[in-house]
Write an enzyme that holds these catalytic residues in place. Structure first.
Site, PDB file in Angstrom:
ATOM      1  N   HIS A   1      19.001   8.561   0.625  1.00 46.89           N
ATOM      2  CA  HIS A   1      20.340   9.586   0.695  1.00 46.89           C
ATOM      3  C   HIS A   1      21.313   8.781   0.807  1.00 46.89           C
ATOM      4  O   HIS A   1      21.551   7.851   1.642  1.00 46.89           O
ATOM      5  CB  HIS A   1      20.280  10.462   1.775  1.00 46.89           C
ATOM      6  CG  HIS A   1      19.106  11.401   1.698  1.00 46.89           C
ATOM      7  ND1 HIS A   1      18.824  12.194   0.557  1.00 46.89           N
ATOM      8  CD2 HIS A   1      18.163  11.687   2.881  1.00 46.89           C
ATOM      9  CE1 HIS A   1      17.769  12.959   0.937  1.00 46.89           C
ATOM     10  NE2 HIS A   1      17.226  12.751   2.050  1.00 46.89           N
TER      11      HIS A   1
ATOM     12  N   TYR B   1      10.579  13.443  -0.465  1.00 43.18           N
ATOM     13  CA  TYR B   1      10.287  15.051  -0.524  1.00 43.18           C
ATOM     14  C   TYR B   1       8.852  15.047  -0.789  1.00 43.18           C
ATOM     15  O   TYR B   1       8.576  14.528  -2.064  1.00 43.18           O
ATOM     16  CB  TYR B   1      11.343  15.611  -1.075  1.00 43.18           C
ATOM     17  CG  TYR B   1      12.586  15.624  -0.260  1.00 43.18           C
ATOM     18  CD1 TYR B   1      12.908  16.559   0.585  1.00 43.18           C
ATOM     19  CD2 TYR B   1      13.636  14.765  -0.898  1.00 43.18           C
ATOM     20  CE1 TYR B   1      14.130  16.553   1.148  1.00 43.18           C
ATOM     21  CE2 TYR B   1      14.810  14.626  -0.257  1.00 43.18           C
ATOM     22  CZ  TYR B   1      15.115  15.445   0.999  1.00 43.18           C
ATOM     23  OH  TYR B   1      16.447  15.577   1.545  1.00 43.18           O
TER      24      TYR B   1
END
Lengths: 308, 308, 308, 308
Positions: free
Chosen positions: D247, D256
């Site tokens: 990120h 994820y």
């Protein structure tokens, strides 16, 4: 076709003082798999990433130390060629029959190197039952354990007349030395030898007593696995010798520790891709501290003195 | 002594659309060193960890893509032997004189592989001025830059009839295939070939158009350097193709990205220690998604379609 | 609103013997950025990941060592509250005007802790010109350099009566001690104190001489950056004290080294997420070897003896 | 003394479709420890590095999704203060008695946030039986398992009117937003909120449907553990959503994936050290692709669309 090529150090037999204590270390801490036991009570082990039947054998004895290391060669023809060449080099060779003291192994030829170490050669060995997948394979079958040692990697031997031993490994077994260390008067003090692209398969240090082992080593994936090995070492009360650190020699990253019987074990990773056409890296003996322990920049006293 | 051994893919020449833009990528982002320019304006580059004169040549052209890859062999005798064997295999061979279009390189023999790619062989090349230390060496002379690419590692070629090409690399150049991929009817769809202990030096995928390149790859140290490469990629606006991820094939860790001209570049690390006596890993073509992209578990559409 | 909260140790001033030599270390090796110089020749530095004007000040002097550490608090009201509480605790407080000897800094209050160290508090400081991006930010503006130190992290002080000092930091500054070390008779031998979720912002060890500094520390990203720092250390001839290793205390991973003037520098990463409601970790003083050096399992002699 | 401080998100309850399948994921793959079962069949779990009784509760239901997240505050007085302030903010508060549906937990206050999510607050919880060592502690009691998740880290909630929700978390619970994302007309599109030095404890994205969960996250040590988590994910057939990647928002490194019931799980590490006095990082909504997926540089379609 006989390529007259040495593949790798594929088998090492060492003495340990107490088998149960040793197995706890080699299996639960270092992460090798137990393959089985020989009829005379020795224990066969292997790394999870090795295909061959076994690569490490422990024998319970009153004194720890090295018994022999065996190199796998590329074919039965090469094995015969190497036997002949070894005898021509001046070392009498004995034969160990297939499937005798090392289950799964084909015929081995053995001899005593000038350094006092028994060296063996073999061309054939059965595959292990527990081995890496080959059909649409995952990286591992079961999640690796403890220090997650992948395979037996190399051995460092101490003994006299390593210049001759280096000649043997290069001229007879076709290996080459990516790095060497010389004394001020130009004598070989240490040599690192490989049969492929690993920075070393076997290393030798000049020493007055014959037949000694400095350490044998297991491959880890990378510097993070060195960190994991250090955590596992500390958590399990394994006595550290040196590291985590980097070798300038081979450029590998490393920890040295003592297994329960006092044999020195290395967990090793990294190292450059070695090629026989690259220039030889040369160390002055008074720079060997930096060469061995790049971060410390100096020799750790125990390192040159304690062997088994 | 001629060991008839291939050492490595030592040189690749590719076309780029704009030299200035390309050099910014290859030098400042990927971290190669510029060695110099040829009289016809091509640019020679190398990784900081390579000894030889140069390993990558960029040529400005109207279309990006592969020109040739050259394999270094272990001796001039081997070079002659391989030339003869190449001709006997059925490929006409031409000769490129020493120090002609590739400064520092000895005589090269070239030919067109059945896949449509030009392949070259050479035995001699001068050492680079900027090369790794050899006397009491540090791991690097100057701190690596950008993605810190160490060396040119391998190339993946797309073209027809890779089964024959695989035969060429194994039978003539003495390489072997640690991994292969077959179609349901048993035809070779892809093959990974190596001349040593790296998991691959060259790979081939069956493709109807000849002479295409999927990617060429540079070695990084480990998964952390993959992370660094990803940061450098994003920070510099380099377009990602796939990754960071792991290949199940070769077990390497990787990012694929597009250099400014649209050639696909891989930054690669890890991979197991390959040996010719280990069983061949076999992939079913319908499992190749997992094989190529272990984390994604499926093919990325761009991956099989875009080549240069 | 005054939360009466200490934010972090935001500024440290130390003495160095030779400014030029020091700057080479702090800027090129450790990787700090030079912010500028004060009118009296001190040099202001900061990590690339810090927003405030500067965090480290070097002053050239005849003897290396600690001058003071300053903690940033959350508001001017808190600053006044802490000044009052410090005086109530028994320490006379002096005031350093804004933008006097520390350019960019607001008013500071200073006092001498019982351990002999000068401690300062401040609430306001200008932002640095070279600071992290805030609009659609990249992780870094320019690729970090050398050891890639991110920020000034903590300081370890040696002096008498640390039990009282611990009381000061907890009762007045609102910090808490995630870990403590006691002697067999229950006296505090060492304490690690934090104002947030880092495992420590300041640590104290009981010592008979007042005002000594054991080390000050800089944050690295992770264990791989510890490896990089070790490579950079060795390559640049920086003298190592201990590491790479792990602390059991704080669980951080670390190298200690000597900057050119003999001040001990730590490069540190990891450590658990600390919370004030978690149980305090307690060390017996005879286990502090393990606590400090988890891999070595014992004290390094230099570690408790050399301070500046 | 009531510091009126929120400590952390300490408890989350989610619905799963099949308990057995879920436990295999949460325990064997993710690496949480099962603490026990409630009388109504819910399963309590925790990370190996958490001290409190449990942090994750799974409830078998016909539909996956979020039930509530509970924040631990620093004292019973704070709990009362926060209850009063919550009511004053406009949210009716209910009380859940101690040791009722959450064994080991003290009294909790709950309310419905404007986004449609149930939020709870509590100040007291018993320590877990299986918890980190505190007397001369090792880093871990038993070697972590699978993905080696250390602790429940944060949750990302989707719902309407997050501007008001942000106001609640900052004004009532004393949290702050290190990063925000605005639409071109200046409305809040997303916000990341923390109560300490972690980059975020809870995040919110504007969404028309109330009460949705995007993901909940577990802390890993570093980028290498992200690599390990990816290997474990692939080996166990866990479906990946995105990553490994970084990120730009929070600077964390991440994967994820989908747990068996379709709840999105994040394994997360890194992120900068957040401080309330540092400038807020601001994202334009059309840059959120880069912000969320720094390597991909663009939104992954599934990411904004699939919630539970």
């Amino acid at each position: 076709m006989a390529l007259n090529k040495t593949l790798r150090p594929g088998l090492i037999q060492v003495r340990v003082l107490n088998m149960e204590e040793s197995l706890n270390f080699y299996v639960n801490v270092l992460g090798l798999n137990e393959v089985g036991r020989t009829s005379d009570g020795r224990v066969m082990l292997k790394g999870y990433d090795e295909f061959d039947h076994h690569s490490v054998v422990l024998r319970e004895a009153d004194e720890a130390g090295f018994e022999y290391v065996a190199f796998k060669v590329d074919s039965p023809e090469t094995l015969v060629n190497f036997k002949t060449a070894t005898e021509a080099f001046g070392y009498p060779v004995d034969e160990v029959p297939a499937n005798s003291d090392q289950p799964g192994f084909g015929k081995r030829y053995g001899f005593k190197l000038c350094t006092g170490h028994r060296i063996e050669l073999y061309a054939e060995v059965e595959l292990a039952d527990q081995r890496p997948m080959v059909l649409n394979p995952d990286p591992w079958v079961e999640m690796p354990r403890g220090m997650r040692a992948q395979r037996f990697d190399h051995v460092l031997l101490y003994g006299p007349n390593i210049a001759e031993a280096e000649r043997y490994f290069t001229e007879v077994l076709g290996m080459y030395a990516p790095e060497i260390c010389n004394t001020p008067d130009g004598k070989r003090f240490a040599t690192w030898l490989t049969s492929g692209n690993k920075a070393h398969d076997v290393a030798l240090v000049e020493y007055d007593k014959p037949g000694k082992m400095h350490h044998f080593a297991f491959l880890l994936q990378d510097w993070n696995e060195i960190g994991n090995a250090a955590d596992v070492m500390a958590k399990n009360g394994v006595k550290r010798d040196v590291g985590p650190t980097r070798h300038a020699i081979t450029r590998g990253q490393t920890i040295y520790m003592w297994e329960p019987s006092g044999n020195r074990i290395e967990t090793y990773c990294g190292g450059y891709t070695a090629y026989p056409d690259n220039p030889v890296r040369v160390w002055d003996v008074d720079e060997i501290g930096k060469g061995l322990f790049y971060y410390e920049g100096e020799l750790i006293p125990s390192f040159l003195q304690i062997v088994t």
